[in-house]
Design a protein around this motif. Structure first.
Motif, short mmCIF file in Angstrom:
data_model
loop_
_atom_site.label_atom_id
_atom_site.label_comp_id
_atom_site.label_asym_id
_atom_site.label_seq_id
_atom_site.Cartn_x
_atom_site.Cartn_y
_atom_site.Cartn_z
N MET A 1 0.84 -1.18 0.00
CA MET A 1 0.00 0.00 0.00
C MET A 1 0.89 1.24 0.00
O MET A 1 1.76 1.38 0.84
N LYS A 2 0.66 2.10 -0.93
CA LYS A 2 1.34 3.39 -0.92
C LYS A 2 0.40 4.37 -0.26
O LYS A 2 -0.74 4.51 -0.65
N SER A 5 0.84 5.30 6.92
CA SER A 5 0.59 4.34 8.00
C SER A 5 0.93 5.01 9.31
O SER A 5 2.02 5.55 9.47
N LEU A 7 1.17 4.30 13.37
CA LEU A 7 1.20 3.33 14.45
C LEU A 7 0.97 4.05 15.77
O LEU A 7 1.67 5.02 16.09
N HIS A 23 -8.45 9.57 12.20
CA HIS A 23 -9.23 8.97 11.12
C HIS A 23 -9.96 10.06 10.33
O HIS A 23 -9.96 10.03 9.09
N CYS A 26 -7.27 11.99 8.22
CA CYS A 26 -6.77 11.22 7.10
C CYS A 26 -7.83 11.05 6.01
O CYS A 26 -7.51 11.13 4.82
N PHE A 33 -4.62 5.40 3.55
CA PHE A 33 -4.02 5.43 4.88
C PHE A 33 -4.46 4.21 5.66
O PHE A 33 -5.43 3.54 5.31
N GLU A 34 -3.71 3.93 6.71
CA GLU A 34 -4.10 2.92 7.68
C GLU A 34 -3.68 3.40 9.06
O GLU A 34 -2.66 4.06 9.21
N LEU A 35 -4.50 3.08 10.03
CA LEU A 35 -4.18 3.35 11.43
C LEU A 35 -3.98 2.00 12.10
O LEU A 35 -4.79 1.09 11.91
N ILE A 36 -2.91 1.89 12.87
CA ILE A 36 -2.61 0.64 13.56
C ILE A 36 -2.49 0.96 15.04
O ILE A 36 -1.67 1.78 15.45
N ASN A 59 -9.98 0.96 7.68
CA ASN A 59 -8.54 1.25 7.64
C ASN A 59 -7.90 1.26 9.02
O ASN A 59 -6.89 1.90 9.23
N HIS A 61 -6.48 -1.21 12.17
CA HIS A 61 -6.07 -2.54 12.58
C HIS A 61 -5.68 -2.47 14.05
O HIS A 61 -4.95 -1.57 14.45
#
Length: 72
Positions: A1-2, A5, A7, A23, A26, A33-36, A59, A61
């Motif tokens: 994924m471009k 991210s 964390l 969230h 973004c 995007f992703e949120l971890i 998005n 995790h």
């Protein structure tokens, strides 16, 4: 994924406000995007008090360690 991210490490902390704010920000950018959220083995009560708030956020995790690793 471009894309972006983010964390968020937590221990005995409720990240609800931080996660929802990030969230929204973004999503408004219109980029992938992703949120971890990584929980470092918080107590059951602490972890379950906030985890259910995120059931429908895309998005996102969530991971939880079985044993506290401290500064891993």
């Amino acid at each position: 994924m471009k894309g972006l991210s983010i964390l968020i490490p937590v221990y005995e902390y409720n990240p609800t406000l931080l996660v929802t704010t990030l969230h929204k920000q973004c999503t408004s950018l219109g980029i992938p995007f992703e949120l971890i959220v990584f929980d470092d083995a918080s107590s059951y009560e602490s972890y379950t008090s906030w985890k259910s708030h995120f059931d429908k956020i895309i998005n996102l995790h969530i991971y939880q360690a079985n044993k506290n690793m401290g500064r891993a």
